[in-house]
Design a protein around this motif. Structure first.
Motif, PDB file in Angstrom:
ATOM      1  N   LEU A 174      -1.716  18.236  -3.206  1.00 31.05           N
ATOM      2  CA  LEU A 174      -1.272  18.506  -4.566  1.00 31.05           C
ATOM      3  C   LEU A 174      -2.450  18.737  -5.510  1.00 31.05           C
ATOM      4  N   LEU A 175      -3.510  17.971  -5.308  1.00 27.56           N
ATOM      5  CA  LEU A 175      -4.647  18.023  -6.235  1.00 27.56           C
ATOM      6  C   LEU A 175      -5.722  19.003  -5.803  1.00 27.56           C
ATOM      7  N   SER A 176      -5.571  19.600  -4.631  1.00 27.12           N
ATOM      8  CA  SER A 176      -6.605  20.529  -4.155  1.00 27.12           C
ATOM      9  C   SER A 176      -6.429  21.926  -4.761  1.00 27.12           C
ATOM     10  N   ALA A 233       4.180  10.260  -7.220  1.00 29.35           N
ATOM     11  CA  ALA A 233       5.177  10.606  -8.243  1.00 29.35           C
ATOM     12  C   ALA A 233       4.517  10.820  -9.594  1.00 29.35           C
ATOM     13  N   LEU A 234       3.553   9.975  -9.958  1.00 33.18           N
ATOM     14  CA  LEU A 234       2.865  10.110 -11.248  1.00 33.18           C
ATOM     15  C   LEU A 234       1.981  11.356 -11.275  1.00 33.18           C
ATOM     16  N   CYS A 235       1.327  11.651 -10.168  1.00 33.60           N
ATOM     17  CA  CYS A 235       0.503  12.860 -10.094  1.00 33.60           C
ATOM     18  C   CYS A 235       1.376  14.107 -10.216  1.00 33.60           C
ATOM     19  N   GLN A 236       2.503  14.112  -9.510  1.00 35.82           N
ATOM     20  CA  GLN A 236       3.415  15.258  -9.538  1.00 35.82           C
ATOM     21  C   GLN A 236       3.957  15.484 -10.947  1.00 35.82           C
ATOM     22  N   ALA A 237       4.233  14.385 -11.661  1.00 37.15           N
ATOM     23  CA  ALA A 237       4.749  14.497 -13.026  1.00 37.15           C
ATOM     24  C   ALA A 237       3.742  15.191 -13.935  1.00 37.15           C
ATOM     25  N   SER A 286       0.828  -1.210   0.000  1.00 32.97           N
ATOM     26  CA  SER A 286       0.000   0.000   0.000  1.00 32.97           C
ATOM     27  C   SER A 286       0.856   1.253   0.000  1.00 32.97           C
ATOM     28  N   ALA A 287       1.926   1.237   0.823  1.00 33.80           N
ATOM     29  CA  ALA A 287       2.807   2.403   0.897  1.00 33.80           C
ATOM     30  C   ALA A 287       3.518   2.631  -0.432  1.00 33.80           C
ATOM     31  N   ARG A 288       4.002   1.551  -1.049  1.00 30.60           N
ATOM     32  CA  ARG A 288       4.688   1.680  -2.338  1.00 30.60           C
ATOM     33  C   ARG A 288       3.734   2.209  -3.414  1.00 30.60           C
ATOM     34  N   ARG A 289       2.512   1.735  -3.373  1.00 35.50           N
ATOM     35  CA  ARG A 289       1.535   2.148  -4.383  1.00 35.50           C
ATOM     36  C   ARG A 289       1.234   3.647  -4.265  1.00 35.50           C
ATOM     37  N   VAL A 290       1.003   4.109  -3.041  1.00 41.96           N
ATOM     38  CA  VAL A 290       0.670   5.520  -2.850  1.00 41.96           C
ATOM     39  C   VAL A 290       1.871   6.411  -3.170  1.00 41.96           C
ATOM     40  N   LYS A 291       3.084   5.945  -2.823  1.00 41.50           N
ATOM     41  CA  LYS A 291       4.294   6.708  -3.146  1.00 41.50           C
ATOM     42  C   LYS A 291       4.431   6.880  -4.657  1.00 41.50           C
ATOM     43  N   ARG A 292       4.187   5.788  -5.378  1.00 42.77           N
ATOM     44  CA  ARG A 292       4.291   5.836  -6.839  1.00 42.77           C
ATOM     45  C   ARG A 292       3.175   6.704  -7.432  1.00 42.77           C
ATOM     46  N   PRO A 303      -3.863  17.914 -16.774  1.00 41.24           N
ATOM     47  CA  PRO A 303      -4.837  17.511 -15.745  1.00 41.24           C
ATOM     48  C   PRO A 303      -4.494  16.103 -15.242  1.00 41.24           C
ATOM     49  N   VAL A 304      -4.745  15.865 -13.984  1.00 37.87           N
ATOM     50  CA  VAL A 304      -4.423  14.570 -13.388  1.00 37.87           C
ATOM     51  C   VAL A 304      -5.632  13.649 -13.477  1.00 37.87           C
ATOM     52  N   ASP A 305      -5.473  12.553 -14.232  1.00 39.44           N
ATOM     53  CA  ASP A 305      -6.536  11.552 -14.359  1.00 39.44           C
ATOM     54  C   ASP A 305      -6.221  10.418 -13.378  1.00 39.44           C
ATOM     55  N   GLU A 306      -6.869  10.442 -12.208  1.00 36.42           N
ATOM     56  CA  GLU A 306      -6.562   9.459 -11.159  1.00 36.42           C
ATOM     57  C   GLU A 306      -6.917   8.039 -11.570  1.00 36.42           C
ATOM     58  N   ASP A 307      -7.994   7.895 -12.339  1.00 39.39           N
ATOM     59  CA  ASP A 307      -8.387   6.547 -12.780  1.00 39.39           C
ATOM     60  C   ASP A 307      -7.303   5.947 -13.681  1.00 39.39           C
ATOM     61  N   GLN A 308      -6.778   6.783 -14.596  1.00 35.95           N
ATOM     62  CA  GLN A 308      -5.722   6.308 -15.487  1.00 35.95           C
ATOM     63  C   GLN A 308      -4.465   5.944 -14.692  1.00 35.95           C
ATOM     64  N   ILE A 309      -4.149   6.757 -13.707  1.00 36.77           N
ATOM     65  CA  ILE A 309      -2.974   6.477 -12.870  1.00 36.77           C
ATOM     66  C   ILE A 309      -3.159   5.187 -12.094  1.00 36.77           C
ATOM     67  N   GLU A 310      -4.345   4.964 -11.582  1.00 33.99           N
ATOM     68  CA  GLU A 310      -4.615   3.721 -10.839  1.00 33.99           C
ATOM     69  C   GLU A 310      -4.450   2.505 -11.756  1.00 33.99           C
ATOM     70  N   ASN A 311      -4.900   2.646 -13.010  1.00 31.80           N
ATOM     71  CA  ASN A 311      -4.735   1.546 -13.974  1.00 31.80           C
ATOM     72  C   ASN A 311      -3.251   1.282 -14.257  1.00 31.80           C
TER      73      ASN A 311
END
Length: 261
Positions: free
Chosen positions: A259-261, A67-71, A58-64, A78-86
């Motif tokens: 970051l997303l707020s 990083a993807l959101c920040q990129a 869980s920690a590794r997933r959220v850390k990654r 725009p940050v697509d959270e669903d795409q990042i989760e996939n």
């Protein structure tokens, strides 16, 4: 019959019996002791190890994810959270599979422990005696020329022994003929010497396999699992690491939120 030939026949029989004992000890560890040790480990330690592995994932997933959101933010996208989760599902697929396999293993061993029955000393002794007789006739290490039918038959015998199913083993024993005694008196001294050498080499291999089994997981935990201090210290380490991973996960989630707020 000469004295030297009788000596060779006696040595040959002792060597055969020694191999049978080595094979039986290995089978007992593989099919009886190791599963019981693993189940005991899962009850006392393994469940905490699993929770630690889940928390680490869980920690590794959220850390990654951070990083993807920040990129994306850095690129002005725009940050697509669903795409990042996939994407994370793909990236961490093997890690998730490993954790899932641990989950299955833990629950399987706990189920085995809860459903297993404790055999009486006399039944346990009888189980081993019957299995020993069946091994003499059908174990591949002792009978290298078995047919596919005989190999499948022995597989069923092993499963019955692993379950501690005395009734089924008794049925196999009743249905199969007793192994014929080998008449070594018809062999010449040269044949006896050659067979002894072959069996001694086989005994050496069996010894190495047995030692390797005893020096590795889970058999090498047998003493540790009876040590209350080792159990307490090991569980404490997993509990501490689990909390650390969950705290890290919460911190990263807070960063993503900001970051997303």
């Amino acid at each position: 019959m000469g004295e030297e030939k009788q000596h060779l026949i006696t040595k040959l029989k002792k060597t055969r019996d020694h191999i049978i004992e080595l094979v039986m000890e290995r089978e007992d560890i593989l099919l009886q002791q190791n599963p019981a040790i693993e189940a005991d480990y899962m009850v006392k330690v393994g469940a905490y190890e699993l929770k630690c592995a889940e928390a680490e994932l869980s920690a590794r997933r959220v850390k990654r994810k951070l990083a993807l959101c920040q990129a994306q933010v850095n690129l002005g996208n725009p940050v697509d959270e669903d795409q990042i989760e996939n994407e994370l599902d793909v990236e961490l697929e093997q890690w998730m599979l490993d954790v899932q396999q641990k989950q299955v293993q833990v629950f399987s061993l706990l189920d085995r422990r809860s459903s297993s029955t404790v055999m009486s000393q006399s039944d346990s002794k009888k189980l081993k005696e019957i299995y020993r007789k069946l091994c003499k006739k059908l174990h591949p290490d002792l009978n290298p020329l078995l047919t596919d039918y005989e190999l499948n038959l022995f597989s069923g015998i092993q499963k019955a022994y692993e379950r501690g199913d005395l009734a089924t083993l008794e049925a196999y024993h009743w249905l199969l003929d007793e192994p014929e005694e080998i008449d070594d008196s018809k062999k010449c001294e040269e044949e006896l010497i050659a067979e002894i050498a072959l069996l001694e080499a086989q005994a050496s291999v069996q010894k190495e396999m047995l030692e390797d089994l005893k020096n590795n997981y889970p058999y090498n935990l047998i003493d540790k699992l009876s040590n209350a201090n080792w159990i307490f210290e090991t569980v404490s380490v997993f509990k501490t690491k689990t909390k650390e991973y969950l705290d890290i996960k919460d911190a990263y989630e807070e960063e993503i939120k900001n970051l997303l707020s």
